[in-house]
Design an enzyme around this catalytic site. Structure first.
Site, mmCIF file in Angstrom:
data_model
loop_
_atom_site.group_PDB
_atom_site.id
_atom_site.type_symbol
_atom_site.label_atom_id
_atom_site.label_comp_id
_atom_site.label_asym_id
_atom_site.label_seq_id
_atom_site.Cartn_x
_atom_site.Cartn_y
_atom_site.Cartn_z
ATOM 1 N N GLU A 156 -6.511 4.104 7.561
ATOM 2 C CA GLU A 156 -5.897 3.629 6.317
ATOM 3 C C GLU A 156 -5.778 2.117 6.300
ATOM 4 O OE1 GLU A 156 -4.647 3.512 2.681
ATOM 5 O OE2 GLU A 156 -5.172 5.416 3.632
ATOM 6 N N GLU B 88 0.836 -1.193 0.000
ATOM 7 C CA GLU B 88 0.000 0.000 0.000
ATOM 8 C C GLU B 88 0.875 1.249 0.000
ATOM 9 O OE1 GLU B 88 -3.194 -0.088 -0.349
ATOM 10 O OE2 GLU B 88 -3.378 -2.273 -0.165
ATOM 11 N N GLU C 156 -10.608 -2.960 0.843
ATOM 12 C CA GLU C 156 -10.255 -3.114 -0.571
ATOM 13 C C GLU C 156 -9.765 -4.527 -0.870
ATOM 14 O OE1 GLU C 156 -7.398 -0.128 -1.366
ATOM 15 O OE2 GLU C 156 -8.858 1.519 -1.447
#
Length: 239
Positions: free
Chosen positions: A180, A139, A187
């Site tokens: 986050e 990420e 996701e």
């Protein structure tokens, strides 16, 4: 004195009777032969039934009583059978396993959930470290926010503010990292289900990004309101 109706000759299909109206015979009407009960006079004794008639009547009554009792017993047995069937069906439905789509169905067995005590804490720490490694490696947004946190956390520790303000400064930075990580997990779950473009998948990812943006805005607001006045005083003192 009124005239008694005379009885006509009996036919094979019935008999004739005379109807007396106002003392005169008006007409003769046919009527079926009806056996009338014998008239009993005082002191008259009803003839006793013969032995065969008494036995036959008694046996007929007993037979009808037995048939009635048999019908009642059959109805009772049918009701008991229906009640037993209903109870068995209810018990089967109660013991029937829930489908996987049922929200009350038990979750499938997970071998990683069987640990207790220090073993569970050890495995949880290893899984958390693995999650950090994956987030740092995969990420890019998390890497950027982690770099920002590496700068702001030491500043929040060293800045001369009250303890409550210090907690707010550090907590706002950590909140950005937490949100986050959650967004990245959402996701990953959506990509695990399907990689095709879908409106619901897009909506879920957009909502996660909006949550990250809100956390960043909160962090920025906290630092501006707490550290901003101190920074202005430092700049004025330097000038």
């Amino acid at each position: 004195m009124p005239i008694r109706p005379s009885t006509a000759a009996r036919a094979s299909t019935g008999a004739l009777r005379a109807v007396d109206i106002d003392g005169e015979t008006a007409s003769i009407e046919p009527f079926d032969e009806v056996s009338e009960p014998p008239v009993t006079h005082p002191g008259h004794r009803t003839p006793a039934l013969s032995g065969v008639e008494a036995v036959t009547g008694a046996s007929g009554g007993e037979r009808r009583a037995e048939e009635d009792r048999a019908d009642i017993d059959a109805k009772i047995d049918g009701g008991r059978a229906a009640y037993d069937d209903a109870s068995a069906d209810a018990e089967d439905r109660a013991n029937e396993p829930l489908s996987p789509d049922d929200p009350l169905a038990p979750l499938p067995f997970n071998p990683y959930k069987g640990n207790r005590g220090l073993t569970r804490a050890w495995h949880a720490m290893k899984n958390s470290l693995a999650g950090f490694r994956v987030a740092i490696r995969e990420e890019s947004a998390f890497r950027q926010e982690l770099t920002l946190a590496a700068i702001l956390i030491p500043c929040g520790v060293l800045v001369p503010v009250e303890p409550v303000s210090r907690v707010l400064l550090l907590g706002s930075v950590l909140l950005v990292l937490i949100v986050e990580l959650l967004n990245s997990s959402v996701e990953a779950a959506i990509d695990r289900i399907s990689l095709e473009r879908h409106e619901l998948s897009r909506r879920a990812k957009d909502l996660g990004s909006a949550a990250v943006m809100v956390a960043l805005g909160m962090c920025l607001m906290t630092w501006v309101l707490i550290v901003g006045p101190l920074a202005v005083r430092w700049v004025k003192a330097m000038l």
